[in-house]
Design a protein around this motif. Structure first.
Motif, PDB file in Angstrom:
ATOM      1  N   ILE A  85       0.849  -1.199   0.000  1.00 17.96           N
ATOM      2  CA  ILE A  85       0.000   0.000   0.000  1.00 17.96           C
ATOM      3  C   ILE A  85       0.880   1.242   0.000  1.00 17.96           C
ATOM      4  O   ILE A  85       1.759   1.400   0.847  1.00 17.96           O
ATOM      5  N   THR A  86       0.638   2.104  -0.982  1.00 19.73           N
ATOM      6  CA  THR A  86       1.419   3.335  -1.094  1.00 19.73           C
ATOM      7  C   THR A  86       0.608   4.571  -0.734  1.00 19.73           C
ATOM      8  O   THR A  86       1.171   5.634  -0.515  1.00 19.73           O
ATOM      9  N   TRP A  87      -0.707   4.432  -0.714  1.00 23.18           N
ATOM     10  CA  TRP A  87      -1.543   5.596  -0.466  1.00 23.18           C
ATOM     11  C   TRP A  87      -2.874   5.133   0.108  1.00 23.18           C
ATOM     12  O   TRP A  87      -3.472   4.196  -0.385  1.00 23.18           O
ATOM     13  N   ILE A  88      -3.339   5.821   1.136  1.00 31.33           N
ATOM     14  CA  ILE A  88      -4.683   5.609   1.683  1.00 31.33           C
ATOM     15  C   ILE A  88      -5.418   6.926   1.552  1.00 31.33           C
ATOM     16  O   ILE A  88      -5.005   7.943   2.105  1.00 31.33           O
ATOM     17  N   LYS A  89      -6.484   6.890   0.800  1.00 28.66           N
ATOM     18  CA  LYS A  89      -7.259   8.096   0.543  1.00 28.66           C
ATOM     19  C   LYS A  89      -8.605   7.954   1.239  1.00 28.66           C
ATOM     20  O   LYS A  89      -9.243   6.912   1.158  1.00 28.66           O
ATOM     21  N   LYS A  90      -9.029   9.003   1.919  1.00 24.88           N
ATOM     22  CA  LYS A  90     -10.331   9.004   2.583  1.00 24.88           C
ATOM     23  C   LYS A  90     -11.188  10.085   1.943  1.00 24.88           C
ATOM     24  O   LYS A  90     -10.805  11.249   1.898  1.00 24.88           O
ATOM     25  N   PHE A  91     -12.338   9.655   1.417  1.00 25.96           N
ATOM     26  CA  PHE A  91     -13.255  10.594   0.788  1.00 25.96           C
ATOM     27  C   PHE A  91     -14.673  10.184   1.128  1.00 25.96           C
ATOM     28  O   PHE A  91     -15.054   9.034   0.909  1.00 25.96           O
ATOM     29  N   ALA A  92     -15.438  11.100   1.674  1.00 28.90           N
ATOM     30  CA  ALA A  92     -16.835  10.863   2.056  1.00 28.90           C
ATOM     31  C   ALA A  92     -16.955   9.671   3.001  1.00 28.90           C
ATOM     32  O   ALA A  92     -17.914   8.916   2.941  1.00 28.90           O
ATOM     33  N   GLY A  93     -15.973   9.484   3.849  1.00 29.57           N
ATOM     34  CA  GLY A  93     -16.009   8.402   4.822  1.00 29.57           C
ATOM     35  C   GLY A  93     -15.495   7.077   4.309  1.00 29.57           C
ATOM     36  O   GLY A  93     -15.265   6.159   5.086  1.00 29.57           O
ATOM     37  N   ASP A  94     -15.300   6.936   3.010  1.00 29.94           N
ATOM     38  CA  ASP A  94     -14.809   5.688   2.443  1.00 29.94           C
ATOM     39  C   ASP A  94     -13.299   5.743   2.286  1.00 29.94           C
ATOM     40  O   ASP A  94     -12.717   6.809   2.103  1.00 29.94           O
ATOM     41  N   TYR A  95     -12.670   4.584   2.340  1.00 31.99           N
ATOM     42  CA  TYR A  95     -11.230   4.483   2.166  1.00 31.99           C
ATOM     43  C   TYR A  95     -10.924   3.882   0.803  1.00 31.99           C
ATOM     44  O   TYR A  95     -11.601   2.966   0.355  1.00 31.99           O
ATOM     45  N   THR A  96      -9.879   4.398   0.177  1.00 34.28           N
ATOM     46  CA  THR A  96      -9.340   3.805  -1.033  1.00 34.28           C
ATOM     47  C   THR A  96      -7.897   3.454  -0.737  1.00 34.28           C
ATOM     48  O   THR A  96      -7.096   4.328  -0.422  1.00 34.28           O
ATOM     49  N   LEU A  97      -7.590   2.168  -0.815  1.00 35.11           N
ATOM     50  CA  LEU A  97      -6.231   1.688  -0.589  1.00 35.11           C
ATOM     51  C   LEU A  97      -5.590   1.481  -1.957  1.00 35.11           C
ATOM     52  O   LEU A  97      -6.120   0.750  -2.789  1.00 35.11           O
ATOM     53  N   LYS A  98      -4.442   2.124  -2.185  1.00 33.97           N
ATOM     54  CA  LYS A  98      -3.801   2.052  -3.495  1.00 33.97           C
ATOM     55  C   LYS A  98      -2.409   1.445  -3.387  1.00 33.97           C
ATOM     56  O   LYS A  98      -1.673   1.727  -2.446  1.00 33.97           O
ATOM     57  N   THR A  99      -2.098   0.624  -4.389  1.00 28.79           N
ATOM     58  CA  THR A  99      -0.734   0.146  -4.602  1.00 28.79           C
ATOM     59  C   THR A  99      -0.326   0.608  -5.994  1.00 28.79           C
ATOM     60  O   THR A  99      -1.052   1.354  -6.645  1.00 28.79           O
ATOM     61  N   GLU A 100       0.808   0.139  -6.470  1.00 35.97           N
ATOM     62  CA  GLU A 100       1.249   0.496  -7.811  1.00 35.97           C
ATOM     63  C   GLU A 100       0.304  -0.060  -8.875  1.00 35.97           C
ATOM     64  O   GLU A 100       0.067   0.570  -9.899  1.00 35.97           O
TER      65      GLU A 100
END
Length: 143
Positions: A85-100
């Motif tokens: 995981i390189t980035w955890i984004k929180k928007f409108a209460g939801d999480y987006t876990l991103k890798t490459e």
């Protein structure tokens, strides 16, 4: 560790399945001439009951051996290695876990409150730069 669904979701799927199965069974037993929709109601109820059993058994997320797996019905399971995981984004209460290469969206409205606190603790423990995670304290206390 399992991140559980809210009880409300599980109960709703169970109630909907019971309604559809009851309605389909009534139409099949009571009607003189059957239509394809009579069987459709029954099939819909069985599918909802299957969704209920799946959600009850596997729950929303499974975290095991450094892998987060989003459990989906009919083989739609997504998994991501926590070390990637390189980035955890929180928007409108939801999480987006991103890798490459991958991305998983986690709908926090579906998660039980206690389980969400555990998930926050686990995601907050990841070693990410402060600009790439919502779990860092923007004003650290200095002593």
């Amino acid at each position: 560790m399992k991140i559980k669904f809210k009880r409300k979701r599980l109960v709703a799927n169970l109630i909907i399945s019971i309604i559809w199965i009851t309605f389909g069974t009534y139409n099949i037993v009571d009607e003189d001439h059957l239509r394809w929709t009579d069987y459709g109601y029954l099939i819909l109820g069985v599918l909802y009951f299957g969704q209920y059993l799946h959600d009850l058994t596997y729950q929303y997320l499974t975290i095991q051996d450094g892998i987060i797996k989003k459990n989906g019905l009919y083989g739609y399971w997504k998994k991501i290695n926590m070390n990637d995981i390189t980035w955890i984004k929180k928007f409108a209460g939801d999480y987006t876990l991103k890798t490459e290469q991958k991305e998983i969206k986690i709908n926090t409205d579906l998660i039980d409150k206690k389980a969400l606190a555990e998930l926050d603790k686990i995601l907050g423990a990841l070693n990410l730069p402060s600009e790439k995670t919502p779990f860092t304290n923007p004003n650290p206390v200095q002593s």
